[in-house]
Design a protein around this motif. Structure first.
Motif, PDB file in Angstrom:
ATOM      1  N   ALA A   1      -1.309  11.183   0.579  1.00 48.90           N
ATOM      2  CA  ALA A   1      -2.323  11.163  -0.475  1.00 48.90           C
ATOM      3  C   ALA A   1      -1.838  10.291  -1.626  1.00 48.90           C
ATOM      4  O   ALA A   1      -0.650  10.262  -1.947  1.00 48.90           O
ATOM      5  CB  ALA A   1      -2.591  12.585  -0.963  1.00 48.90           C
ATOM      6  N   TRP A   2      -2.762   9.583  -2.269  1.00 50.86           N
ATOM      7  CA  TRP A   2      -2.418   8.745  -3.413  1.00 50.86           C
ATOM      8  C   TRP A   2      -3.491   8.822  -4.494  1.00 50.86           C
ATOM      9  O   TRP A   2      -4.627   9.190  -4.242  1.00 50.86           O
ATOM     10  CB  TRP A   2      -2.200   7.287  -3.001  1.00 50.86           C
ATOM     11  CG  TRP A   2      -3.304   6.662  -2.193  1.00 50.86           C
ATOM     12  CD1 TRP A   2      -3.351   6.520  -0.832  1.00 50.86           C
ATOM     13  CD2 TRP A   2      -4.533   6.105  -2.679  1.00 50.86           C
ATOM     14  NE1 TRP A   2      -4.515   5.907  -0.445  1.00 50.86           N
ATOM     15  CE2 TRP A   2      -5.261   5.625  -1.556  1.00 50.86           C
ATOM     16  CE3 TRP A   2      -5.090   5.932  -3.944  1.00 50.86           C
ATOM     17  CZ2 TRP A   2      -6.513   5.033  -1.675  1.00 50.86           C
ATOM     18  CZ3 TRP A   2      -6.340   5.333  -4.064  1.00 50.86           C
ATOM     19  CH2 TRP A   2      -7.037   4.889  -2.937  1.00 50.86           C
ATOM     20  N   ARG A   3      -3.052   8.449  -5.714  1.00 52.54           N
ATOM     21  CA  ARG A   3      -3.962   8.289  -6.853  1.00 52.54           C
ATOM     22  C   ARG A   3      -3.655   6.948  -7.503  1.00 52.54           C
ATOM     23  O   ARG A   3      -2.492   6.623  -7.719  1.00 52.54           O
ATOM     24  CB  ARG A   3      -3.776   9.419  -7.861  1.00 52.54           C
ATOM     25  CG  ARG A   3      -4.773   9.395  -9.012  1.00 52.54           C
ATOM     26  CD  ARG A   3      -4.507  10.485 -10.032  1.00 52.54           C
ATOM     27  NE  ARG A   3      -3.329  10.185 -10.848  1.00 52.54           N
ATOM     28  CZ  ARG A   3      -3.082  10.706 -12.049  1.00 52.54           C
ATOM     29  NH1 ARG A   3      -3.925  11.579 -12.565  1.00 52.54           N
ATOM     30  NH2 ARG A   3      -2.002  10.381 -12.721  1.00 52.54           N
ATOM     31  N   TYR A   4      -4.699   6.192  -7.812  1.00 53.18           N
ATOM     32  CA  TYR A   4      -4.500   4.852  -8.374  1.00 53.18           C
ATOM     33  C   TYR A   4      -5.296   4.686  -9.660  1.00 53.18           C
ATOM     34  O   TYR A   4      -6.430   5.159  -9.771  1.00 53.18           O
ATOM     35  CB  TYR A   4      -4.948   3.780  -7.381  1.00 53.18           C
ATOM     36  CG  TYR A   4      -5.046   2.411  -8.015  1.00 53.18           C
ATOM     37  CD1 TYR A   4      -3.904   1.634  -8.222  1.00 53.18           C
ATOM     38  CD2 TYR A   4      -6.277   1.912  -8.446  1.00 53.18           C
ATOM     39  CE1 TYR A   4      -3.989   0.389  -8.830  1.00 53.18           C
ATOM     40  CE2 TYR A   4      -6.367   0.663  -9.055  1.00 53.18           C
ATOM     41  CZ  TYR A   4      -5.218  -0.090  -9.251  1.00 53.18           C
ATOM     42  OH  TYR A   4      -5.309  -1.310  -9.865  1.00 53.18           O
ATOM     43  N   SER A   5      -4.692   4.017 -10.636  1.00 51.73           N
ATOM     44  CA  SER A   5      -5.410   3.545 -11.818  1.00 51.73           C
ATOM     45  C   SER A   5      -4.845   2.191 -12.205  1.00 51.73           C
ATOM     46  O   SER A   5      -3.687   1.878 -11.910  1.00 51.73           O
ATOM     47  CB  SER A   5      -5.282   4.521 -12.985  1.00 51.73           C
ATOM     48  OG  SER A   5      -3.981   4.468 -13.548  1.00 51.73           O
ATOM     49  N   LYS A   6      -5.633   1.381 -12.866  1.00 56.21           N
ATOM     50  CA  LYS A   6      -5.163   0.069 -13.301  1.00 56.21           C
ATOM     51  C   LYS A   6      -4.012   0.203 -14.287  1.00 56.21           C
ATOM     52  O   LYS A   6      -3.088  -0.611 -14.294  1.00 56.21           O
ATOM     53  CB  LYS A   6      -6.313  -0.718 -13.928  1.00 56.21           C
ATOM     54  CG  LYS A   6      -7.327  -1.223 -12.925  1.00 56.21           C
ATOM     55  CD  LYS A   6      -8.352  -2.115 -13.608  1.00 56.21           C
ATOM     56  CE  LYS A   6      -9.326  -2.690 -12.597  1.00 56.21           C
ATOM     57  NZ  LYS A   6     -10.340  -3.554 -13.236  1.00 56.21           N
ATOM     58  N   ALA A   7      -4.078   1.212 -15.133  1.00 54.54           N
ATOM     59  CA  ALA A   7      -3.049   1.370 -16.157  1.00 54.54           C
ATOM     60  C   ALA A   7      -1.726   1.871 -15.588  1.00 54.54           C
ATOM     61  O   ALA A   7      -0.653   1.453 -16.037  1.00 54.54           O
ATOM     62  CB  ALA A   7      -3.552   2.324 -17.246  1.00 54.54           C
ATOM     63  N   GLU A   8      -1.779   2.763 -14.590  1.00 54.58           N
ATOM     64  CA  GLU A   8      -0.567   3.418 -14.088  1.00 54.58           C
ATOM     65  C   GLU A   8      -0.161   2.967 -12.695  1.00 54.58           C
ATOM     66  O   GLU A   8       0.921   3.330 -12.215  1.00 54.58           O
ATOM     67  CB  GLU A   8      -0.768   4.940 -14.103  1.00 54.58           C
ATOM     68  CG  GLU A   8      -1.082   5.490 -15.489  1.00 54.58           C
ATOM     69  CD  GLU A   8      -1.569   6.918 -15.439  1.00 54.58           C
ATOM     70  OE1 GLU A   8      -1.256   7.630 -14.467  1.00 54.58           O
ATOM     71  OE2 GLU A   8      -2.295   7.337 -16.367  1.00 54.58           O
ATOM     72  N   GLY A   9      -0.998   2.194 -12.036  1.00 51.72           N
ATOM     73  CA  GLY A   9      -0.673   1.755 -10.687  1.00 51.72           C
ATOM     74  C   GLY A   9      -0.884   2.856  -9.657  1.00 51.72           C
ATOM     75  O   GLY A   9      -1.628   3.819  -9.882  1.00 51.72           O
ATOM     76  N   LEU A  10      -0.190   2.725  -8.511  1.00 51.42           N
ATOM     77  CA  LEU A  10      -0.350   3.656  -7.396  1.00 51.42           C
ATOM     78  C   LEU A  10       0.691   4.759  -7.476  1.00 51.42           C
ATOM     79  O   LEU A  10       1.870   4.501  -7.705  1.00 51.42           O
ATOM     80  CB  LEU A  10      -0.209   2.917  -6.071  1.00 51.42           C
ATOM     81  CG  LEU A  10      -0.618   3.679  -4.816  1.00 51.42           C
ATOM     82  CD1 LEU A  10      -2.135   3.791  -4.734  1.00 51.42           C
ATOM     83  CD2 LEU A  10      -0.074   3.001  -3.566  1.00 51.42           C
ATOM     84  N   GLU A  11       0.240   5.988  -7.282  1.00 53.75           N
ATOM     85  CA  GLU A  11       1.132   7.149  -7.318  1.00 53.75           C
ATOM     86  C   GLU A  11       0.939   7.951  -6.040  1.00 53.75           C
ATOM     87  O   GLU A  11      -0.183   8.299  -5.675  1.00 53.75           O
ATOM     88  CB  GLU A  11       0.808   8.008  -8.539  1.00 53.75           C
ATOM     89  CG  GLU A  11       1.711   9.198  -8.723  1.00 53.75           C
ATOM     90  CD  GLU A  11       1.441   9.936 -10.025  1.00 53.75           C
ATOM     91  OE1 GLU A  11       2.224  10.844 -10.376  1.00 53.75           O
ATOM     92  OE2 GLU A  11       0.437   9.610 -10.695  1.00 53.75           O
ATOM     93  N   TRP A  12       2.050   8.239  -5.351  1.00 48.55           N
ATOM     94  CA  TRP A  12       1.987   9.042  -4.129  1.00 48.55           C
ATOM     95  C   TRP A  12       2.039  10.521  -4.495  1.00 48.55           C
ATOM     96  O   TRP A  12       2.874  10.950  -5.282  1.00 48.55           O
ATOM     97  CB  TRP A  12       3.136   8.675  -3.196  1.00 48.55           C
ATOM     98  CG  TRP A  12       3.063   7.261  -2.719  1.00 48.55           C
ATOM     99  CD1 TRP A  12       3.825   6.212  -3.130  1.00 48.55           C
ATOM    100  CD2 TRP A  12       2.143   6.732  -1.761  1.00 48.55           C
ATOM    101  NE1 TRP A  12       3.451   5.059  -2.486  1.00 48.55           N
ATOM    102  CE2 TRP A  12       2.425   5.348  -1.631  1.00 48.55           C
ATOM    103  CE3 TRP A  12       1.120   7.278  -0.989  1.00 48.55           C
ATOM    104  CZ2 TRP A  12       1.713   4.518  -0.777  1.00 48.55           C
ATOM    105  CZ3 TRP A  12       0.406   6.445  -0.127  1.00 48.55           C
ATOM    106  CH2 TRP A  12       0.706   5.086  -0.020  1.00 48.55           C
TER     107      TRP A  12
END
Length: 381
Positions: free
Chosen positions: A289-300
């Protein structure tokens, strides 16, 4: 000891003392752990004798109302006409209400979906209907929007074209969905405006088709999955997002994974969630699973599939191997939903809707007394 050596001696020991003090480990006071979460759960009752089973697919920002569909206990029945589905609305205070839809006595409503807008004033969905004559049992799909003020409306499309609606903006004015292949025109993903105009959402550059999964509260960010030419690996696909100004872009950071999908975007449009894995379909149980935002990038987030998130992206929900409902908090990390329930006998494999604050969830599973039931959870901090 003369005065000179006495001063040297004192300076030496003062320096040694200062050095020893500074070398003592200083432990920063750890932040207090957030209070332990708990949750209250309730089973939703059957809808009717003909359609006892219920699945909830969306809820309002407050979580006080929900939409979904009711279906027969035996979906595999070979009887004709089939029992089909009923699009429904539900609230804890008032119970069930049948979703108002256009009736056609010459057709059988086989499948129905209903997605409720965040403000609760509109629903969108798809009605899949078939002829009563089994020899003419071709399914006809049409997307609709319904509101108290405007009533029932078919979403516009070319003549003879079939349509599907997936989700809508917070007020229901924007709808994402699909216009299926008709005549010589290929199928395409679209965004409907309130005035009936339609935007085509293309796949990312070099790909041939795409599917949308979710849309932001303002209707300006849509997310989904883009597919390469059919000659490529059948399971190869890429998570992407679309905006009117940027067009279709792949979610950055997933280049090393053969398969990735974006399943939802936060209401504020900042965060996208989904999953990724590499290799054959048999590797799906190990998807990340991942979460992405332009400000923080990709997070697993963990080894599971993220399917939805709350309004500001601080709570992500999903499922581990389609058997364990999962939550992820920015301040807590992973939490298995079942660990928050104090009652025995519940099986909670799937979360199907989350409210804006992230403290009200709907899903499917087994209760202590009913198999394959819908449930509502309220999380208490």
């Amino acid at each position: 000891m003369n005065q000179k050596y006495l001063l040297i001696y004192l300076f030496f020991w003062m320096g040694a003392l200062a050095l020893s003090i500074t070398s003592i480990p200083v432990f920063a006071q750890s932040e207090p752990e957030p209070p332990r979460l708990s949750a209250e759960i309730m089973e939703l009752p059957p809808y009717s004798e003909a359609h006892p089973k219920v699945q909830i697919s969306s809820t309002t920002a407050t979580g006080d109302r929900a939409s979904g569909y009711a279906y027969a206990a035996d979906l595999l029945s070979i009887d004709w006409p089939p029992p089909g589905m009923e699009p429904i609305l539900w609230a804890p205070s008032s119970g069930y209400r049948k979703q108002p839809v256009e009736q056609d006595t010459s057709l059988v409503l086989v499948v129905a979906t209903a997605q409720l807008s965040s403000d609760g004033n509109a629903t969108v969905g798809t009605l899949s209907r078939s002829h009563r004559d089994p020899l003419k049992a071709r399914t006809l799909d049409r997307a609709y929007r319904w509101s108290e003020s405007a009533g029932f409306q078919w979403l516009p499309a070319p003549d003879e074209a079939q349509t599907r609606a997936y989700a809508c903006s917070d007020d229901g004015s924007y709808v994402i969905g699909r216009i299926l292949r008709h005549s010589t025109n290929p199928a395409r993903e679209v965004r409907w405006h309130a005035d009936g105009t339609v935007d085509t959402v293309p796949p990312i550059a070099g790909n041939t088709r795409c599917f949308l999964r979710g849309v932001s509260g303002s209707g300006t960010v849509a997310v989904g999955t883009s597919f390469p030419p059919r000659s490529d690996t059948i399971f190869s696909r890429r998570a992407f997002y679309w905006t009117p100004t940027e067009g279709s872009r792949p979610v950055p950071g997933l280049e090393a994974y053969g398969t990735s999908e974006a399943n939802a975007v936060s209401a504020d449009g900042r965060y996208i969630v989904g999953y990724a894995y590499d290799g054959p379909l048999s590797n799906l149980p190990d998807a990340r699973a991942w979460r992405y935002s332009k400000a923080e990038g990709l997070e697993w987030l963990g080894t599971w599939i993220a399917t939805d998130l709350n309004a500001d992206g601080s709570v992500v929900v999903g499922s581990y191997r389609n058997a364990i409902a999962m939550l992820w908090y920015t301040d807590r990390g992973e939490v298995e939903l079942r660990t928050l329930i104090n009652e025995e006998g519940w099986w909670l494999p799937k979360i199907t809707a989350i409210n804006a604050a992230g403290n009200v969830l709907y899903g499917m599973g087994d209760s202590p007394i009913t198999e394959d039931c819908a449930w509502r959870v309220e999380i208490i901090d």
